[in-house]
Design a protein around this motif. Structure first.
Motif, PDB file in Angstrom:
ATOM      1  N   THR A  88      41.658  45.119  46.140  1.00  9.94           N
ATOM      2  CA  THR A  88      40.845  43.934  46.409  1.00  9.94           C
ATOM      3  C   THR A  88      39.806  43.708  45.322  1.00  9.94           C
ATOM      4  OG1 THR A  88      41.136  44.309  48.793  1.00  9.94           O
ATOM      5  CG2 THR A  88      39.371  42.827  48.115  1.00  9.94           C
ATOM      6  N   VAL A  92      40.179  40.422  43.108  1.00  8.09           N
ATOM      7  CA  VAL A  92      39.138  39.405  43.231  1.00  8.09           C
ATOM      8  C   VAL A  92      38.399  39.237  41.907  1.00  8.09           C
ATOM      9  CG1 VAL A  92      36.944  38.836  44.352  1.00  8.09           C
ATOM     10  CG2 VAL A  92      38.853  39.703  45.714  1.00  8.09           C
ATOM     11  N   VAL A  96      38.791  35.581  40.242  1.00  6.21           N
ATOM     12  CA  VAL A  96      37.618  34.705  40.166  1.00  6.21           C
ATOM     13  C   VAL A  96      37.221  34.451  38.713  1.00  6.21           C
ATOM     14  CG1 VAL A  96      35.157  34.548  40.691  1.00  6.21           C
ATOM     15  CG2 VAL A  96      36.741  35.340  42.434  1.00  6.21           C
ATOM     16  N   TRP A 149      47.594  44.935  42.339  1.00  5.14           N
ATOM     17  CA  TRP A 149      46.552  43.915  42.481  1.00  5.14           C
ATOM     18  C   TRP A 149      47.010  42.522  42.045  1.00  5.14           C
ATOM     19  CZ3 TRP A 149      45.905  41.715  37.802  1.00  5.14           C
ATOM     20  CH2 TRP A 149      46.243  42.474  36.681  1.00  5.14           C
ATOM     21  N   GLY A 152      47.159  39.492  44.748  1.00  6.11           N
ATOM     22  CA  GLY A 152      45.827  39.074  45.188  1.00  6.11           C
ATOM     23  C   GLY A 152      45.079  38.314  44.111  1.00  6.11           C
ATOM     24  N   ALA A 153      45.202  38.761  42.861  1.00  5.51           N
ATOM     25  CA  ALA A 153      44.537  38.058  41.762  1.00  5.51           C
ATOM     26  C   ALA A 153      45.069  36.646  41.606  1.00  5.51           C
ATOM     27  CB  ALA A 153      44.728  38.848  40.465  1.00  5.51           C
ATOM     28  N   VAL A 156      43.661  34.449  44.551  1.00  2.62           N
ATOM     29  CA  VAL A 156      42.222  34.194  44.377  1.00  2.62           C
ATOM     30  C   VAL A 156      41.985  33.228  43.221  1.00  2.62           C
ATOM     31  CG1 VAL A 156      40.024  35.258  43.730  1.00  2.62           C
ATOM     32  CG2 VAL A 156      41.511  36.378  45.391  1.00  2.62           C
ATOM     33  N   THR A 160      40.114  29.675  43.483  1.00  3.77           N
ATOM     34  CA  THR A 160      38.925  29.476  42.650  1.00  3.77           C
ATOM     35  C   THR A 160      39.042  28.201  41.827  1.00  3.77           C
ATOM     36  OG1 THR A 160      38.609  31.877  42.504  1.00  3.77           O
ATOM     37  CG2 THR A 160      37.439  30.530  40.898  1.00  3.77           C
ATOM     38  N   VAL A 188      32.342  33.276  45.795  1.00  3.02           N
ATOM     39  CA  VAL A 188      32.853  34.413  46.580  1.00  3.02           C
ATOM     40  C   VAL A 188      32.687  34.211  48.090  1.00  3.02           C
ATOM     41  CG1 VAL A 188      32.572  36.876  47.051  1.00  3.02           C
ATOM     42  CG2 VAL A 188      32.639  36.062  44.692  1.00  3.02           C
ATOM     43  N   LEU A 191      35.464  32.457  49.584  1.00  2.00           N
ATOM     44  CA  LEU A 191      36.760  33.119  49.441  1.00  2.00           C
ATOM     45  C   LEU A 191      36.926  34.271  50.433  1.00  2.00           C
ATOM     46  CD1 LEU A 191      36.839  33.350  45.532  1.00  2.00           C
ATOM     47  CD2 LEU A 191      38.240  31.829  46.936  1.00  2.00           C
ATOM     48  N   ILE A 195      39.910  36.970  50.728  1.00  2.00           N
ATOM     49  CA  ILE A 195      39.597  38.352  50.375  1.00  2.00           C
ATOM     50  C   ILE A 195      39.927  39.283  51.541  1.00  2.00           C
ATOM     51  CG2 ILE A 195      37.726  39.946  49.798  1.00  2.00           C
ATOM     52  CD1 ILE A 195      36.389  37.632  48.295  1.00  2.00           C
ATOM     53  N   ASN A 198      43.657  39.617  51.866  1.00  2.72           N
ATOM     54  CA  ASN A 198      44.161  40.459  50.781  1.00  2.72           C
ATOM     55  C   ASN A 198      43.861  41.934  51.051  1.00  2.72           C
ATOM     56  OD1 ASN A 198      45.149  41.330  48.272  1.00  2.72           O
ATOM     57  ND2 ASN A 198      43.228  40.889  47.235  1.00  2.72           N
TER      58      ASN A 198
END
Length: 291
Positions: A88, A92, A96, A149, A152-153, A156, A160, A188, A191, A195, A198
């Motif tokens: 996470t 994130v 972001v 990851w 999730g990236a 996000v 964003t 954030v 989100l 988050i 995720n």
């Protein structure tokens, strides 16, 4: 935070899932007090079936399966939450940063994310674990966290990019707010649902993956977890000799804990996406169909 928790617990699926996960966390935290025997104590005959004295039977070495399941949950849950936190934080941070700054920063981080997504996670983890030998649970958590990851990236980053053009973000920039403050204060908090989704999904993935790697013999057999319990059950041919309880106990623990996390995820999805709630069939319509 209190408002988020209250909203989450009002959802039946999320509340039921949180109760399951909370029960497992309580059992893991109080394992020395709740387990009837020490996890490595020879407390029964080899492969003794379930009884009033040994509720889930015993292993080939005469160890109480219930005690091992309770104690094994401590390692499995610790690995799951540690790996989920790593996934996470990295996802994130990269998502972001790429979505907010754009340009060459976005291109470079997006390339890194694409590389992470293209490489198959499980084969990569198998190669790394095999290369490192019998790895400890914490090394497995690091391997899972550093290789998982990408998804999730990507999510996000997409969200964003959508929030980047909102009025409150543009207003903060016009007021001269530094980038770190715009990201932490304006972006954030909006989100949080993504988050949370995720993080919970990453914990579930990490717990299952850790058990898979240890079941294949790539973990430390001396470290007690649900995965090593399955590994030892396999090496002692538990199913072949009829000791089904040695396999069922850790498997059920994994399934029930995973179901709890999945229910929380479903609840978060319904809260974040009101359309899912509106798709429910009204009670009157269900009653009409029942007739």
């Amino acid at each position: 935070m209190r408002t988020i928790l209250k909203t989450l617990l009002r959802n039946r699926k999320a509340a039921f899932g949180a109760a399951i996960v909370g029960l497992f966390l309580a059992l893991a935290a109080a394992a020395p007090l709740l387990a009837p025997y020490a996890p490595n104590q020879r407390a029964a005959k080899p492969h003794e079936p379930p009884s009033t004295e040994h509720v889930l039977g015993s292993t080939r070495m005469g160890r109480d399966v219930l005690s091992q399941t309770i104690h094994g949950g401590r390692t499995s849950l610790l690995v799951g939450f540690a790996a989920g936190l790593i996934v996470t934080v990295i996802g994130v941070g990269i998502g972001v940063t790429a979505g907010y700054f754009g340009g060459r920063v976005d291109e470079a981080l997006n390339l890194l994310t694409n590389i992470s997504l293209v490489i198959p996670n499980l084969p990569l983890m198998l190669v790394l674990a095999a290369f490192l030998g019998q790895t400890s649970p914490f090394v497995i958590a690091a391997i899972i966290g550093l290789t998982s990851w990408g998804w999730g990236a990507r999510v996000v980053r997409a969200q964003t990019l959508s929030l980047r053009q909102r009025d409150y973000v543009l207003a903060a920039e016009l007021l001269g707010e530094p980038a770190w403050r715009v990201i932490t204060i304006e972006l954030v908090p909006n989100l949080i649902s993504i988050i949370g989704f995720n993080f919970i999904g990453s914990v579930l993935y990490a717990v299952i993956t850790e058990a898979t790697l240890e079941f294949l013999g790539l973990g430390d057999p001396m470290a007690l977890s649900w995965g090593t319990m399955l590994y030892h059950a396999q090496t002692t041919s538990a199913l072949r000799v009829g000791a089904w309880w040695e396999v069922v106990a850790p498997s059920l623990a994994l399934a029930i804990f995973g179901s709890g996390l999945s229910l929380i995820n479903f609840g978060i999805d319904e809260i974040a996406n009101p359309r899912l709630r509106s798709l429910r069939i009204p009670k009157a319509l269900r009653a009409a169909f029942a007739k």
